[in-house]
Enzyme design. Structure first.
Site, PDB file in Angstrom:
ATOM      1  N   ASN A   1       0.522   4.481   0.858  1.00 42.83           N
ATOM      2  CA  ASN A   1       0.354   5.431   2.066  1.00 42.83           C
ATOM      3  C   ASN A   1       1.191   4.654   3.121  1.00 42.83           C
ATOM      4  OD1 ASN A   1      -0.792   7.186   0.348  1.00 42.83           O
ATOM      5  ND2 ASN A   1      -2.800   7.072   1.356  1.00 42.83           N
ATOM      6  N   TYR A   2       1.440   3.566   3.009  1.00 36.24           N
ATOM      7  CA  TYR A   2       2.185   3.155   4.279  1.00 36.24           C
ATOM      8  C   TYR A   2       3.810   2.899   3.509  1.00 36.24           C
ATOM      9  CZ  TYR A   2      -1.927   1.723   6.549  1.00 36.24           C
ATOM     10  OH  TYR A   2      -3.383   1.664   7.014  1.00 36.24           O
TER      11      TYR A   2
ATOM     12  N   TYR B   1       0.852  -1.136   0.023  1.00 41.84           N
ATOM     13  CA  TYR B   1       0.098   0.029  -0.119  1.00 41.84           C
ATOM     14  C   TYR B   1       0.977   1.273  -0.131  1.00 41.84           C
ATOM     15  CZ  TYR B   1      -3.437   3.317   1.529  1.00 41.84           C
ATOM     16  OH  TYR B   1      -4.487   4.211   1.764  1.00 41.84           O
TER      17      TYR B   1
END
Length: 327
Positions: free
Chosen positions: A258-259, A256
């Site tokens: 955003n991580y 992911y």
């Protein structure tokens, strides 16, 4: 700005392409009243079976319901030994009586009752899930972090599950959680499905849609500085990530965006080759990575806007005929 650039900044990392001065969002309507609950079960309360069962309903239970799962090691109130706590946390866009009917049909094993649920407005649910349910809504206007987060260090990684993790795999996760029991270590399973699966993987740069049951966030946090602490906790989360290899997505192993995870690979300080960046780029964006590179090459060929994992432009050799390369 053109269709390609507009596509790229809606999920491709705006910092790769320029500075966003304004963004217009189209909001959706939510009911005046929503329902929330947070039900926790330990291994003594059949948590392993519940987590295993959750995987078969999480992405298809109801489009108005999200049912997240948080896993961590705690000390048992019953016998004082370490156990695993599974917390099922839900937001339902509707009233409690509707939610109870859905849960009774799709996930009766959890044993949800009306007393577990609370009706509130959607904006109040924001405070609820942030652990601030007793605070005034004015706290949302505060620009200062809560005190507990003033001096905290953490490392996070992510994965996507396209099939259920067997019970034997879950038991291995429990062992890892017990290793970090004295610190803040947890796994969060976030269900996909619903509207997430209703768009093609190329609709936006975010490609992780149909076929993904849930996304996993691994996180460990600590408060004491020092290289010893850093190495110990980072080593733990990397070992857990390696352990999960058989149970998560493959070819590539998706993550992911955003991580942000710098373990995957990083750009050089100067311009980065396509081959180098594709190591992490294909994991974040799947087949959309190539289109993001083409957009970057058109709008920022000198790579002025860059960071450790920004989208790279193609080299000047390719710039001579980008249209031919794109075709």
């Amino acid at each position: 700005m053109g269709e390609d650039l507009f596509w790229a900044i809606r999920g491709g990392g705006g910092t790769s392409f320029g500075i966003l001065l304004a963004f217009k969002l189209e909001l959706i309507t939510v009911p005046e009243t929503v329902t929330v609950f947070n039900v926790s079960k330990t291994l003594d309360e059949n948590a392993t079976h519940l987590v295993h069962r959750w995987q078969y309903i999480a992405d298809k239970i109801d489009e108005n319901l999200t049912l997240k799962l948080l896993l961590k090691s705690i000390r048992s109130r019953m016998h004082g030994n370490m156990t695993v706590q599974a917390s099922f946390t839900s937001l339902y866009l509707g009233r409690v009586h509707e939610l109870l009917l859905i849960m009774e049909e799709k996930f009766p094993e959890l044993g949800l009752i009306e007393q577990d649920c609370t009706e509130m407005s959607w904006i109040e649910s924001i405070l609820y899930f942030a652990g601030l349910k007793d605070e005034s809504l004015d706290i949302l206007l505060s620009r200062s972090p809560a005190g507990v987060f003033d001096r905290i260090y953490f490392k996070a990684k992510s994965d996507y599950a396209r099939q259920s993790i067997p019970v034997s795999g879950l038991i291995g996760i429990w062992r890892f959680l017990h290793e970090e029991a004295e610190n803040i270590a947890e796994l969060q399973f976030s269900p996909y499905g619903g509207a997430m699966s209703s768009y093609s993987e190329s609709e936006t740069p975010f490609a992780h849609r149909a076929g993904n049951i849930f996304m996993i966030q691994y996180a460990v946090a600590w408060t004491r500085p020092g290289n010893g602490e850093l190495k110990s906790h980072v080593n733990w989360i990397r070992r857990l990530y390696n352990y999960m290899t058989p149970y998560v997505s493959k070819n590539p192993r998706a993550v992911y965006f955003n991580y942000r995870d710098l373990d995957l690979e990083m750009n050089n300080q100067g311009n980065t080759s396509y081959a180098q960046a594709s190591v992490w780029g294909l994991k974040y964006f799947g087949n959309n990575f190539n289109r993001l590179v083409r957009v970057k090459t058109k709008v920022d060929p000198s790579n002025f806007f860059r960071n450790e994992q920004s989208i790279p432009p193609l080299s000047s050799w390719y710039n001579k005929d980008i249209r031919r390369w794109s075709s």
